[in-house]
Design a protein around this motif. Structure first.
Motif, short mmCIF file in Angstrom:
data_model
loop_
_atom_site.label_atom_id
_atom_site.label_comp_id
_atom_site.label_asym_id
_atom_site.label_seq_id
_atom_site.Cartn_x
_atom_site.Cartn_y
_atom_site.Cartn_z
N LEU A 196 3.53 13.78 -11.62
CA LEU A 196 4.64 12.86 -11.39
C LEU A 196 5.00 12.13 -12.68
CD1 LEU A 196 3.55 11.33 -7.95
CD2 LEU A 196 5.12 13.22 -8.37
N ASP A 197 6.28 11.89 -12.85
CA ASP A 197 6.80 11.19 -14.02
C ASP A 197 7.03 9.73 -13.64
OD1 ASP A 197 8.13 10.17 -16.18
OD2 ASP A 197 9.65 11.75 -16.27
N ALA A 198 6.29 8.83 -14.25
CA ALA A 198 6.38 7.41 -13.90
C ALA A 198 7.77 6.83 -14.18
CB ALA A 198 5.33 6.61 -14.67
N THR A 199 8.53 7.42 -15.09
CA THR A 199 9.85 6.87 -15.42
C THR A 199 10.88 7.15 -14.33
OG1 THR A 199 10.47 8.87 -16.64
CG2 THR A 199 9.39 7.11 -17.88
N THR A 200 10.67 8.20 -13.55
CA THR A 200 11.63 8.54 -12.49
C THR A 200 11.07 8.27 -11.09
OG1 THR A 200 10.87 10.84 -12.48
CG2 THR A 200 12.73 10.30 -13.92
N TRP A 201 9.75 8.10 -10.99
CA TRP A 201 9.11 7.88 -9.70
C TRP A 201 9.52 6.52 -9.13
CZ3 TRP A 201 6.05 3.78 -8.51
CH2 TRP A 201 5.36 3.83 -7.29
N ARG A 202 9.66 6.43 -7.81
CA ARG A 202 9.97 5.18 -7.14
C ARG A 202 9.14 5.05 -5.87
NH1 ARG A 202 11.93 4.77 -11.31
NH2 ARG A 202 14.00 4.05 -11.95
N TYR A 216 7.69 1.81 -11.39
CA TYR A 216 6.30 1.73 -11.81
C TYR A 216 6.01 0.46 -12.59
CZ TYR A 216 1.83 3.20 -13.88
OH TYR A 216 0.52 3.28 -14.28
N GLN A 217 6.89 0.09 -13.50
CA GLN A 217 6.66 -1.10 -14.32
C GLN A 217 6.64 -2.37 -13.49
OE1 GLN A 217 5.75 -1.12 -17.48
NE2 GLN A 217 5.79 1.14 -17.42
N GLU A 218 7.48 -2.44 -12.48
CA GLU A 218 7.48 -3.61 -11.61
C GLU A 218 6.14 -3.76 -10.88
OE1 GLU A 218 12.08 -4.19 -10.15
OE2 GLU A 218 10.94 -2.50 -9.31
N LEU A 219 5.60 -2.66 -10.42
CA LEU A 219 4.33 -2.71 -9.70
C LEU A 219 3.15 -2.98 -10.63
CD1 LEU A 219 5.02 0.23 -7.26
CD2 LEU A 219 4.83 -2.18 -6.65
N LEU A 220 3.25 -2.53 -11.87
CA LEU A 220 2.20 -2.81 -12.85
C LEU A 220 2.07 -4.30 -13.14
CD1 LEU A 220 2.36 -0.07 -15.65
CD2 LEU A 220 0.48 -0.53 -14.07
N ALA A 221 3.13 -5.05 -12.89
CA ALA A 221 3.10 -6.49 -13.18
C ALA A 221 2.18 -7.25 -12.24
CB ALA A 221 4.52 -7.06 -13.10
N PHE A 222 1.87 -6.67 -11.09
CA PHE A 222 0.95 -7.31 -10.14
C PHE A 222 -0.50 -7.06 -10.57
CE2 PHE A 222 4.76 -6.56 -7.57
CZ PHE A 222 4.92 -7.78 -6.93
N ASP A 223 -1.37 -8.01 -10.25
CA ASP A 223 -2.77 -7.86 -10.63
C ASP A 223 -3.70 -8.36 -9.53
OD1 ASP A 223 -4.84 -7.07 -12.30
OD2 ASP A 223 -5.01 -9.04 -13.24
N ASP A 224 -3.38 -8.01 -8.27
CA ASP A 224 -4.29 -8.31 -7.17
C ASP A 224 -5.49 -7.37 -7.29
OD1 ASP A 224 -2.51 -10.19 -6.17
OD2 ASP A 224 -1.44 -8.68 -4.99
N ARG A 225 -6.67 -7.87 -6.96
CA ARG A 225 -7.88 -7.07 -7.18
C ARG A 225 -8.78 -7.04 -5.96
NH1 ARG A 225 -9.72 -9.05 -13.29
NH2 ARG A 225 -7.64 -8.86 -14.25
N VAL A 226 -9.49 -5.91 -5.82
CA VAL A 226 -10.47 -5.80 -4.76
C VAL A 226 -11.56 -4.81 -5.20
CG1 VAL A 226 -9.28 -3.89 -3.57
CG2 VAL A 226 -10.81 -5.39 -2.27
N ARG A 227 -12.79 -5.12 -4.83
CA ARG A 227 -13.89 -4.18 -5.03
C ARG A 227 -14.12 -3.49 -3.68
NH1 ARG A 227 -19.23 -5.72 -8.32
NH2 ARG A 227 -17.65 -5.49 -9.97
N ALA A 228 -13.89 -2.22 -3.63
CA ALA A 228 -13.95 -1.50 -2.36
C ALA A 228 -14.71 -0.19 -2.52
CB ALA A 228 -12.54 -1.23 -1.84
N THR A 229 -15.26 0.27 -1.41
CA THR A 229 -16.06 1.50 -1.40
C THR A 229 -15.26 2.65 -0.83
OG1 THR A 229 -18.13 0.27 -1.19
CG2 THR A 229 -18.15 2.58 -0.53
N LEU A 230 -15.07 3.66 -1.64
CA LEU A 230 -14.44 4.90 -1.20
C LEU A 230 -15.55 5.79 -0.62
CD1 LEU A 230 -12.12 6.96 -1.04
CD2 LEU A 230 -12.60 7.58 -3.40
#
Length: 334
Positions: A196-202, A216-230
């Motif tokens: 996927l191309d981040a410049t065209t992805w929505r 992509y850039q708008e979503l990168l501005a968020f910095d919510d964090r969680v430690r989770a187990t996959l």
């Protein structure tokens, strides 16, 4: 004894399949309880194997129609049970890229059509005698013996410090926790890693008439964090630090009842209750670094307390729908 053995095996196979399915579905305590019943069912199946082999041998000698299918069915059941024991004890977790858990599950799924065939082709009608006091005592003794065998096996695993003593309550083994570079790349069934191309992805978020496209850039501005187990159904788990944005922050204020339909670029999808939105993270980073393609770049869902197949990768759309969250197949067919 022939009738009782066949009926008992049919019930035990159904119980083993159902409890295995429940364990895959949950990533919390119900998985542990289900796996105990699953293991006891497996040991009970092993205990009945000698009697079933005698029954099968007679059928083979007479060359009854479909005798070969009975052999295949028996082989698949034995393979599944042995692979399950090897996985749970840790004596053999994987051979190359194939894990013992994958063999365990794969053999069980492959056996399903043979189960259906066997039920109809070798049908034994249920009679009142099958619920006699003697039959119930046999069943009780079988389950008690299987339970004691399971308990003894678990005790031996811990006393001998076998790898199985360190497995999670879901049966999975720790792999690469807090080391993002070691987190395995896995897909569900036939899903493939897209480029996927981040410049065209929505990311399209739709709630009724409200539609918002995030880049992509708008979503990168968020910095919510969680430690989770996959916790992957392939048999491993890995605890990692994820960052991105809580899904609830992407929804319009006042979003009501229904479900959240999360869809991947590949067509893979899962549905969640709207009430879970503040616990679901739309991740852009793993261990502080942007996701790579194998782990869902540019965006993946992090769903704490859910097994790995709920963690939708390559997310492109989230839609609020009127359908309830349970309105979906228990396991994706993608």
């Amino acid at each position: 004894m022939r009738r009782w053995t066949n009926h008992a095996l049919f019930v035990l196979l159904g119980l083993a399949f159902t409890t295995g399915w429940v364990a895959f579905f949950y990533g919390t305590a119900p998985s542990r309880a289900s796996l105990i019943i699953h293991a006891v069912s497996g040991y009970a199946i092993i205990a009945l194997t000698p009697w079933k082999m005698v029954i099968a041998a007679r059928g083979i000698q007479r060359r009854r129609p479909g005798w070969w299918a009975s052999l295949v069915f028996t082989g698949l059941v034995i393979t599944s049970v042995v692979a399950g024991i090897l996985h749970s004890s840790g004596l053999l977790i994987a051979v190359g890229a194939i894990s013992a858990m994958e063999v365990h599950v794969g053999a069980a799924l492959t056996a399903l059509p043979f189960v259906a065939w066997h039920v109809f082709a070798r049908r034994i009608p249920v009679r009142a005698v099958d619920f006699s006091r003697r039959s119930l005592l046999r069943a009780g003794a079988l389950l008690a013996g299987a339970g004691l065998t399971y308990g003894a096996g678990e005790t031996a695993i811990r006393l001998l410090s076998l790898p199985g003593s360190a497995r999670r309550f879901t049966g999975s083994y720790e792999f690469g926790s807090l080391q993002p570079a070691q987190l395995p790349v896995t897909q569900w069934l036939f899903d493939a890693v897209p480029a996927l191309d981040a410049t065209t992805w929505r990311l399209t978020v739709r709630a009724g008439q409200v539609i918002r496209d995030w880049n992509y850039q708008e979503l990168l501005a968020f910095d919510d964090r969680v430690r989770a187990t996959l916790d992957c159904t392939g048999g491993f788990y890995s605890t990692q630090d994820w960052s991105g944005v809580w899904l609830s922050r992407l929804l319009p204020a006042g979003t009501g009842e229904g479900s959240l339909h999360v869809r991947s670029f590949t067509g893979y999808d899962r549905r969640f209750a709207i009430g879970d939105a503040n616990r679901l993270l739309i991740a852009t980073r793993l261990g502080g670094m942007p996701l790579d393609a194998g782990h869902g770049f540019p965006l993946r869902l992090v769903a704490p307390d859910r097994r790995g197949y709920w963690w939708v990768k390559w997310v492109t759309a989230i839609e609020v729908e009127d359908l309830p969250s349970w309105w979906q197949l228990p396991f994706p067919m993608q």
